[in-house]
Every structure is written in C-alpha cells, then in structure tokens.
Design a protein around this motif. Sequence first.
Motif, PDB file in Angstrom:
ATOM      1  N   LYS A 144       0.858  -1.182   0.000  1.00 40.00           N
ATOM      2  CA  LYS A 144       0.000   0.000   0.000  1.00 40.00           C
ATOM      3  C   LYS A 144       0.890   1.226   0.000  1.00 40.00           C
ATOM      4  CE  LYS A 144      -3.572  -2.379   2.559  1.00 40.00           C
ATOM      5  NZ  LYS A 144      -4.098  -2.656   3.871  1.00 40.00           N
ATOM      6  N   ILE A 145       0.580   2.156  -0.893  1.00 41.13           N
ATOM      7  CA  ILE A 145       1.301   3.414  -0.968  1.00 41.13           C
ATOM      8  C   ILE A 145       0.349   4.488  -0.472  1.00 41.13           C
ATOM      9  CG2 ILE A 145       2.554   5.013  -2.448  1.00 41.13           C
ATOM     10  CD1 ILE A 145       3.785   2.127  -2.261  1.00 41.13           C
ATOM     11  N   GLY A 146       0.740   5.193   0.574  1.00 39.01           N
ATOM     12  CA  GLY A 146      -0.122   6.184   1.203  1.00 39.01           C
ATOM     13  C   GLY A 146      -0.332   7.413   0.344  1.00 39.01           C
ATOM     14  N   ALA A 147      -1.404   8.129   0.647  1.00 38.05           N
ATOM     15  CA  ALA A 147      -1.738   9.362  -0.062  1.00 38.05           C
ATOM     16  C   ALA A 147      -0.580  10.347   0.039  1.00 38.05           C
ATOM     17  CB  ALA A 147      -3.008   9.974   0.517  1.00 38.05           C
ATOM     18  N   GLY A 148      -0.213  10.928  -1.095  1.00 37.36           N
ATOM     19  CA  GLY A 148       0.816  11.949  -1.137  1.00 37.36           C
ATOM     20  C   GLY A 148       2.246  11.445  -1.046  1.00 37.36           C
ATOM     21  N   VAL A 150       5.865  10.015  -1.982  1.00 33.10           N
ATOM     22  CA  VAL A 150       6.756  10.089  -3.139  1.00 33.10           C
ATOM     23  C   VAL A 150       7.725   8.918  -3.008  1.00 33.10           C
ATOM     24  CG1 VAL A 150       8.497  11.422  -4.381  1.00 33.10           C
ATOM     25  CG2 VAL A 150       6.542  12.591  -3.334  1.00 33.10           C
ATOM     26  N   VAL A 151       7.577   7.940  -3.893  1.00 37.19           N
ATOM     27  CA  VAL A 151       8.334   6.699  -3.792  1.00 37.19           C
ATOM     28  C   VAL A 151       9.380   6.664  -4.907  1.00 37.19           C
ATOM     29  CG1 VAL A 151       8.175   4.181  -3.685  1.00 37.19           C
ATOM     30  CG2 VAL A 151       6.272   5.580  -2.840  1.00 37.19           C
ATOM     31  N   LEU A 152      10.649   6.582  -4.485  1.00 37.74           N
ATOM     32  CA  LEU A 152      11.777   6.606  -5.426  1.00 37.74           C
ATOM     33  C   LEU A 152      12.608   5.331  -5.352  1.00 37.74           C
ATOM     34  CD1 LEU A 152      12.894  10.269  -4.668  1.00 37.74           C
ATOM     35  CD2 LEU A 152      11.488   9.478  -6.586  1.00 37.74           C
ATOM     36  N   LYS A 153      12.239   4.412  -4.436  1.00 42.60           N
ATOM     37  CA  LYS A 153      12.959   3.153  -4.256  1.00 42.60           C
ATOM     38  C   LYS A 153      11.963   2.006  -4.288  1.00 42.60           C
ATOM     39  CE  LYS A 153      16.378   5.225  -1.189  1.00 42.60           C
ATOM     40  NZ  LYS A 153      16.846   5.305   0.190  1.00 42.60           N
ATOM     41  N   SER A 154      12.436   0.842  -4.708  1.00 43.17           N
ATOM     42  CA  SER A 154      11.584  -0.344  -4.739  1.00 43.17           C
ATOM     43  C   SER A 154      11.043  -0.660  -3.353  1.00 43.17           C
ATOM     44  CB  SER A 154      12.352  -1.538  -5.297  1.00 43.17           C
ATOM     45  OG  SER A 154      12.618  -1.351  -6.678  1.00 43.17           O
ATOM     46  N   VAL A 155       9.864  -1.297  -3.325  1.00 43.11           N
ATOM     47  CA  VAL A 155       9.160  -1.627  -2.084  1.00 43.11           C
ATOM     48  C   VAL A 155       8.910  -3.139  -2.061  1.00 43.11           C
ATOM     49  CG1 VAL A 155       7.016  -1.286  -0.800  1.00 43.11           C
ATOM     50  CG2 VAL A 155       8.080   0.649  -1.992  1.00 43.11           C
ATOM     51  N   LYS A 156       9.317  -3.779  -0.968  1.00 40.69           N
ATOM     52  CA  LYS A 156       9.103  -5.222  -0.814  1.00 40.69           C
ATOM     53  C   LYS A 156       7.626  -5.529  -0.587  1.00 40.69           C
ATOM     54  CE  LYS A 156      13.387  -6.527  -1.103  1.00 40.69           C
ATOM     55  NZ  LYS A 156      13.821  -7.107  -2.350  1.00 40.69           N
ATOM     56  N   GLY A 163       4.849   9.148   3.181  1.00 38.24           N
ATOM     57  CA  GLY A 163       5.777  10.252   3.341  1.00 38.24           C
ATOM     58  C   GLY A 163       6.543  10.662   2.106  1.00 38.24           C
ATOM     59  N   ILE A 164       7.333  11.738   2.321  1.00 38.06           N
ATOM     60  CA  ILE A 164       8.182  12.306   1.274  1.00 38.06           C
ATOM     61  C   ILE A 164       9.575  12.444   1.857  1.00 38.06           C
ATOM     62  CG2 ILE A 164       8.559  14.279  -0.234  1.00 38.06           C
ATOM     63  CD1 ILE A 164       5.573  14.906   0.053  1.00 38.06           C
ATOM     64  N   PRO A 165      10.551  11.695   1.439  1.00 35.54           N
ATOM     65  CA  PRO A 165      10.421  10.572   0.523  1.00 35.54           C
ATOM     66  C   PRO A 165       9.719   9.391   1.199  1.00 35.54           C
ATOM     67  CG  PRO A 165      12.654  10.654   1.365  1.00 35.54           C
ATOM     68  CD  PRO A 165      11.935  11.855   1.927  1.00 35.54           C
ATOM     69  N   GLY A 166       9.170   8.512   0.405  1.00 36.93           N
ATOM     70  CA  GLY A 166       8.425   7.371   0.929  1.00 36.93           C
ATOM     71  C   GLY A 166       9.285   6.474   1.812  1.00 36.93           C
ATOM     72  N   GLU A 167       8.744   6.151   2.964  1.00 33.92           N
ATOM     73  CA  GLU A 167       9.394   5.245   3.915  1.00 33.92           C
ATOM     74  C   GLU A 167       8.433   4.137   4.298  1.00 33.92           C
ATOM     75  OE1 GLU A 167      12.568   5.404   5.028  1.00 33.92           O
ATOM     76  OE2 GLU A 167      12.977   7.231   3.893  1.00 33.92           O
ATOM     77  N   ILE A 168       8.955   2.931   4.470  1.00 31.65           N
ATOM     78  CA  ILE A 168       8.125   1.803   4.896  1.00 31.65           C
ATOM     79  C   ILE A 168       7.789   1.990   6.374  1.00 31.65           C
ATOM     80  CG2 ILE A 168       8.051  -0.690   5.297  1.00 31.65           C
ATOM     81  CD1 ILE A 168       9.871  -0.954   2.796  1.00 31.65           C
ATOM     82  N   VAL A 169       6.495   1.979   6.695  1.00 35.22           N
ATOM     83  CA  VAL A 169       6.060   2.125   8.084  1.00 35.22           C
ATOM     84  C   VAL A 169       5.460   0.844   8.643  1.00 35.22           C
ATOM     85  CG1 VAL A 169       5.681   4.600   7.944  1.00 35.22           C
ATOM     86  CG2 VAL A 169       3.786   3.048   7.424  1.00 35.22           C
ATOM     87  N   ASN A 170       5.170  -0.099   7.752  1.00 34.81           N
ATOM     88  CA  ASN A 170       4.547  -1.334   8.209  1.00 34.81           C
ATOM     89  C   ASN A 170       4.918  -2.431   7.233  1.00 34.81           C
ATOM     90  OD1 ASN A 170       2.962  -3.150   9.617  1.00 34.81           O
ATOM     91  ND2 ASN A 170       1.098  -2.574   8.539  1.00 34.81           N
ATOM     92  N   LYS A 171       5.394  -3.544   7.751  1.00 34.63           N
ATOM     93  CA  LYS A 171       5.700  -4.707   6.932  1.00 34.63           C
ATOM     94  C   LYS A 171       4.885  -5.855   7.482  1.00 34.63           C
ATOM     95  CE  LYS A 171       8.624  -7.105   4.123  1.00 34.63           C
ATOM     96  NZ  LYS A 171       7.701  -7.974   3.460  1.00 34.63           N
TER      97      LYS A 171
END
Length: 174
Positions: A144-148, A150-156, A163-171
């Motif tokens: 899931k990518i949250g509203a707003g 900005v994802v610049l790296k691959s996501v598992k 967030g900006i830049p996108g950070e994983i908050v839950n796995k």
Amino acid sequence: MKLIKYIKGEIKLIKEKDPAIKSNIEVILYPSFKAKIYYELAHYLYLKKHYFLARYISEKAKRKTGIEIHPGAKIGKNLFIDHGMGVVIGETSVIGDNVTIYHGVTLGGTGKENKKRHPTIEDNVIIGTGAKILGNIVIEENSKIGAGAVVLKSVKKNSTVVGIPGEIVNKCNK
C-alpha cells in the motif's frame, strides 16, 4: 464478443469497488471506464506499431477523462482507477492484476533512465491519492502506498509506504 466480455467485466469491477454506482448504465459515465476502453484500443495499435494513431487515441482519452495512460504501458486484469482525474501512467509502466489507483497518482520517470523508465506495480497494490511513484522501481505485491507519498525506491511485498520521501512504516507477513 471479446469486447462485450471485457465491458461486462469492467462493469462488474466498478460496481464492486464503488458503492456510489447504483446501476450498470451509470458505469459508462465513469471516467476510468472510458479511459480503459480507449487504452485497450490505443495499446492494440501501439503493439501493431501504429504509434501516431495510438497516441492520438490516448490524447483524446486524456482530454475526455483527465486520465493519461500511455499506449505502451502494460496493464493487467482488474485495474481500478477511482476518481481518476490527474492519473498519469507512463510508457514503460507495468501494472499487475487487481491494482487500485486513486486520483492524482503518477507512475512516472525521473529523467535518469533510458529504456525502462517507469515503475512496475505488482498484483494487489493500492496506491493512495496524489502518490508519485517514479523511476524504474518495483512495488511488490500486496503493498500500500499512502496518499501523497513520493516513492523513489523499490518496495518489498506486503509493505505500507508513506511520506516524502516514501518510507516503509509497516511490513506485514502474509
């Protein structure tokens, strides 16, 4: 016959995903319904190397719906674009099955890549309003990518990114 089956599938998908749709006929007013019909035609022409005509059709769809899908993008089954205004899907984007995209989402490039310039979105991904996913990266399944964001790296897989830049908050382990 294939077109009728496709249209019936789109009607079913939109009615399942959007409780505001009360009848089958309302679906023809839905911007993503129109955009995806235009995309299917444009993509067919693109694959046949009729690039100008494919782009002409995709530009017409963008003006009518506010949804820009490059005819070269590869889209799997059951893509649902809710409130699609401002959605941009770049030429080398690949979208898996059962993906949901909300309005204002960009699957774009960074200007740094040459061949594969846009993201790959795997199955069962949800992309929130206004998210920007940029570059030749992969958003793995069930994420899931949250509203707003900005994802610049691959996501598992099974991750939630904000967030900006996108950070994983839950796995989540599924």
